[in-house]
Design a protein around this motif. Structure first.
Motif, PDB file in Angstrom:
ATOM      1  N   ARG A   1      -8.251 -12.281   2.238  1.00 24.80           N
ATOM      2  CA  ARG A   1      -8.997 -11.382   1.360  1.00 24.80           C
ATOM      3  C   ARG A   1      -9.356 -10.091   2.089  1.00 24.80           C
ATOM      4  NH1 ARG A   1     -11.869 -16.101   0.289  1.00 24.80           N
ATOM      5  NH2 ARG A   1     -13.815 -15.200   1.098  1.00 24.80           N
ATOM      6  N   GLU A   2      -9.726 -10.215   3.365  1.00 26.02           N
ATOM      7  CA  GLU A   2     -10.044  -9.022   4.145  1.00 26.02           C
ATOM      8  C   GLU A   2      -8.809  -8.159   4.371  1.00 26.02           C
ATOM      9  OE1 GLU A   2     -11.753  -6.043   6.355  1.00 26.02           O
ATOM     10  OE2 GLU A   2     -12.602  -7.490   4.943  1.00 26.02           O
ATOM     11  N   ALA A   3      -7.644  -8.787   4.555  1.00 25.55           N
ATOM     12  CA  ALA A   3      -6.403  -8.029   4.744  1.00 25.55           C
ATOM     13  C   ALA A   3      -6.091  -7.193   3.511  1.00 25.55           C
ATOM     14  CB  ALA A   3      -5.250  -8.982   5.049  1.00 25.55           C
ATOM     15  N   ILE A   4      -6.293  -7.773   2.335  1.00 21.67           N
ATOM     16  CA  ILE A   4      -6.052  -7.034   1.092  1.00 21.67           C
ATOM     17  C   ILE A   4      -7.079  -5.925   0.927  1.00 21.67           C
ATOM     18  CG2 ILE A   4      -6.092  -7.213  -1.426  1.00 21.67           C
ATOM     19  CD1 ILE A   4      -3.599  -8.435  -0.276  1.00 21.67           C
ATOM     20  N   ARG A   5      -8.326  -6.242   1.201  1.00 18.48           N
ATOM     21  CA  ARG A   5      -9.384  -5.247   1.027  1.00 18.48           C
ATOM     22  C   ARG A   5      -9.203  -4.071   1.972  1.00 18.48           C
ATOM     23  NH1 ARG A   5     -13.450  -3.081   3.027  1.00 18.48           N
ATOM     24  NH2 ARG A   5     -13.205  -4.256   4.969  1.00 18.48           N
ATOM     25  N   SER A   6      -8.976  -4.356   3.255  1.00 17.94           N
ATOM     26  CA  SER A   6      -8.879  -3.288   4.242  1.00 17.94           C
ATOM     27  C   SER A   6      -7.636  -2.427   4.036  1.00 17.94           C
ATOM     28  CB  SER A   6      -8.889  -3.869   5.661  1.00 17.94           C
ATOM     29  OG  SER A   6      -7.787  -4.743   5.862  1.00 17.94           O
ATOM     30  N   ALA A   7      -6.566  -3.014   3.492  1.00 17.85           N
ATOM     31  CA  ALA A   7      -5.358  -2.240   3.218  1.00 17.85           C
ATOM     32  C   ALA A   7      -5.522  -1.359   1.984  1.00 17.85           C
ATOM     33  CB  ALA A   7      -4.155  -3.166   3.052  1.00 17.85           C
TER      34      ALA A   7
ATOM     35  N   GLY B   1     -15.165  -6.172  -3.032  1.00 19.46           N
ATOM     36  CA  GLY B   1     -14.869  -4.757  -2.949  1.00 19.46           C
ATOM     37  C   GLY B   1     -13.384  -4.437  -3.005  1.00 19.46           C
ATOM     38  N   LEU B   2     -12.629  -5.252  -3.767  1.00 19.67           N
ATOM     39  CA  LEU B   2     -11.193  -5.004  -3.899  1.00 19.67           C
ATOM     40  C   LEU B   2     -10.944  -3.875  -4.892  1.00 19.67           C
ATOM     41  CD1 LEU B   2      -9.965  -8.717  -4.020  1.00 19.67           C
ATOM     42  CD2 LEU B   2     -10.168  -7.225  -2.025  1.00 19.67           C
ATOM     43  N   ARG B   3      -9.884  -3.136  -4.663  1.00 14.87           N
ATOM     44  CA  ARG B   3      -9.541  -2.013  -5.532  1.00 14.87           C
ATOM     45  C   ARG B   3      -8.987  -2.496  -6.864  1.00 14.87           C
ATOM     46  NH1 ARG B   3      -5.004   1.410  -3.799  1.00 14.87           N
ATOM     47  NH2 ARG B   3      -5.236   2.265  -5.880  1.00 14.87           N
ATOM     48  N   LEU B   4      -9.278  -1.762  -7.933  1.00 16.83           N
ATOM     49  CA  LEU B   4      -8.633  -2.029  -9.208  1.00 16.83           C
ATOM     50  C   LEU B   4      -7.163  -1.622  -9.100  1.00 16.83           C
ATOM     51  CD1 LEU B   4     -11.306  -0.753 -11.752  1.00 16.83           C
ATOM     52  CD2 LEU B   4     -10.825  -3.098 -11.061  1.00 16.83           C
ATOM     53  N   PRO B   5      -6.309  -2.216  -9.916  1.00 19.84           N
ATOM     54  CA  PRO B   5      -4.868  -1.940  -9.795  1.00 19.84           C
ATOM     55  C   PRO B   5      -4.482  -0.505 -10.130  1.00 19.84           C
ATOM     56  CG  PRO B   5      -5.323  -3.260 -11.747  1.00 19.84           C
ATOM     57  CD  PRO B   5      -6.586  -3.221 -10.953  1.00 19.84           C
ATOM     58  N   PHE B   6      -5.164   0.085 -11.113  1.00 21.24           N
ATOM     59  CA  PHE B   6      -4.950   1.459 -11.510  1.00 21.24           C
ATOM     60  C   PHE B   6      -6.121   1.862 -12.397  1.00 21.24           C
ATOM     61  CE2 PHE B   6      -2.456  -1.459 -14.113  1.00 21.24           C
ATOM     62  CZ  PHE B   6      -2.892  -1.179 -15.405  1.00 21.24           C
TER      63      PHE B   6
ATOM     64  N   LYS C   1       0.829  -1.196   0.000  1.00 17.49           N
ATOM     65  CA  LYS C   1       0.000   0.000   0.000  1.00 17.49           C
ATOM     66  C   LYS C   1       0.873   1.259   0.000  1.00 17.49           C
ATOM     67  CE  LYS C   1      -3.596   2.691   0.502  1.00 17.49           C
ATOM     68  NZ  LYS C   1      -4.492   2.955  -0.632  1.00 17.49           N
ATOM     69  N   SER C   2       1.859   1.314   0.871  1.00 20.16           N
ATOM     70  CA  SER C   2       2.688   2.516   0.982  1.00 20.16           C
ATOM     71  C   SER C   2       3.558   2.725  -0.249  1.00 20.16           C
ATOM     72  CB  SER C   2       3.573   2.434   2.234  1.00 20.16           C
ATOM     73  OG  SER C   2       4.494   1.360   2.140  1.00 20.16           O
ATOM     74  N   GLU C   3       3.942   1.632  -0.920  1.00 20.06           N
ATOM     75  CA  GLU C   3       4.787   1.732  -2.110  1.00 20.06           C
ATOM     76  C   GLU C   3       3.982   1.789  -3.399  1.00 20.06           C
ATOM     77  OE1 GLU C   3       7.959   2.249  -2.237  1.00 20.06           O
ATOM     78  OE2 GLU C   3       8.289   2.112  -0.080  1.00 20.06           O
ATOM     79  N   ASN C   4       2.660   1.759  -3.267  1.00 20.86           N
ATOM     80  CA  ASN C   4       1.769   1.831  -4.438  1.00 20.86           C
ATOM     81  C   ASN C   4       2.078   0.721  -5.438  1.00 20.86           C
ATOM     82  OD1 ASN C   4      -0.367   2.866  -5.932  1.00 20.86           O
ATOM     83  ND2 ASN C   4       0.928   4.307  -7.054  1.00 20.86           N
ATOM     84  N   ILE C   5       2.098  -0.504  -4.936  1.00 19.07           N
ATOM     85  CA  ILE C   5       2.339  -1.693  -5.755  1.00 19.07           C
ATOM     86  C   ILE C   5       1.068  -2.546  -5.737  1.00 19.07           C
ATOM     87  CG2 ILE C   5       3.701  -3.812  -5.998  1.00 19.07           C
ATOM     88  CD1 ILE C   5       5.971  -2.341  -4.504  1.00 19.07           C
ATOM     89  N   PHE C   6       0.567  -2.905  -6.892  1.00 20.63           N
ATOM     90  CA  PHE C   6      -0.615  -3.760  -6.922  1.00 20.63           C
ATOM     91  C   PHE C   6      -0.222  -5.230  -6.974  1.00 20.63           C
ATOM     92  CE2 PHE C   6       0.002  -2.757 -11.476  1.00 20.63           C
ATOM     93  CZ  PHE C   6      -0.174  -3.989 -12.089  1.00 20.63           C
ATOM     94  N   TRP C   7      -1.201  -6.086  -6.726  1.00 21.80           N
ATOM     95  CA  TRP C   7      -0.961  -7.529  -6.603  1.00 21.80           C
ATOM     96  C   TRP C   7      -1.861  -8.273  -7.581  1.00 21.80           C
ATOM     97  CZ3 TRP C   7      -3.786 -11.413  -3.336  1.00 21.80           C
ATOM     98  CH2 TRP C   7      -3.075 -12.626  -3.245  1.00 21.80           C
TER      99      TRP C   7
END
Length: 215
Positions: free
Chosen positions: A170-176, A208-213, A143-149
């Motif tokens: 999945r919740e860890a990824i979503r909440s971050a 509700g996961l974020r898109l990469p960009f 998250k801090s380095e703006n790197i998607f997975w």
């Protein structure tokens, strides 16, 4: 929306189909956004030719599908010649297999990543196992380095199946708020796994996961 941001063509040493064949197959299957990510070590000095071809395909297939120009970069070890690459025109890059024991040190990678102005993602990488190895909360680092997975649906990586069945991860990824891409990692259309691609895209949407960009 169906995204597929990891595909190889005959620009890669192991790609079996042309750029046009890969894109037209995606159009036929109703994919909305396709990323072409051939191997940097296969492209070599032909990077300008590669990017130009992708730019032409963006125009040619506009109205049918959104084509993104990507590149998959190896980390086992870091390419010494990448400083000579002109990466202008690329929409994103994927760094592959950073969780492999032969890969470059993660802290070195984080510094190296800053050289790339386009969006940066990790392909087929078990970030949770990496977190245990380095004693880090990888969700916070990404998250801090703006790197998607990437969710890689090729069937070759167990971390994807673990993620499908592990609600806490999945919740860890979503909440971050980490960006998540989906990629089929197609090397040959004879092995195309469209059902798995749709399942992963549904997971990104429903959880509700974020898109990469921004596409």
């Amino acid at each position: 929306m169906i995204m597929d941001l990891h595909n190889h063509t005959t620009f890669s040493y192991d790609g079996k189909n042309t750029l046009e064949e890969i894109i037209e197959n995606a159009v036929e299957h109703g994919v909305d956004v396709i990323g072409i990510t051939d191997h940097q070590f296969s492209i070599g000095v032909h990077i300008r030719e590669y990017v130009q071809k992708l730019l032409e395909c963006k125009v040619r297939y506009a109205g049918y599908i959104k084509v993104l120009a990507g590149l998959e970069i190896g980390t086992r070890p870091r390419p010494d010649d990448l400083s000579t690459y002109d990466t202008a025109g690329l929409d994103f890059v994927l760094f592959e297999s950073l969780d492999d024991y032969r890969s470059m040190d993660f802290f070195e990678f984080v510094q190296w990543r800053h050289r790339f102005e386009c969006p940066v993602g990790l392909a087929h990488c078990d970030i949770f196992a990496m977190g245990e190895r380095y004693g880090l909360d990888m969700t916070e680092v990404l998250k801090s380095e703006n790197i998607f997975w990437e969710l890689n649906t090729s069937g070759n990586y167990n971390c994807y199946y673990d993620f499908l069945t592990n609600a806490s991860k999945r919740e860890a990824i979503r909440s971050a708020g980490i960006g998540v891409s989906v990629g089929s990692d197609t090397h040959a259309l004879s092995e195309y796994r469209f059902k798995q691609l749709v399942r992963a895209n549904e997971l990104v949407s429903s959880d509700g996961l974020r898109l990469p960009f921004v596409f």
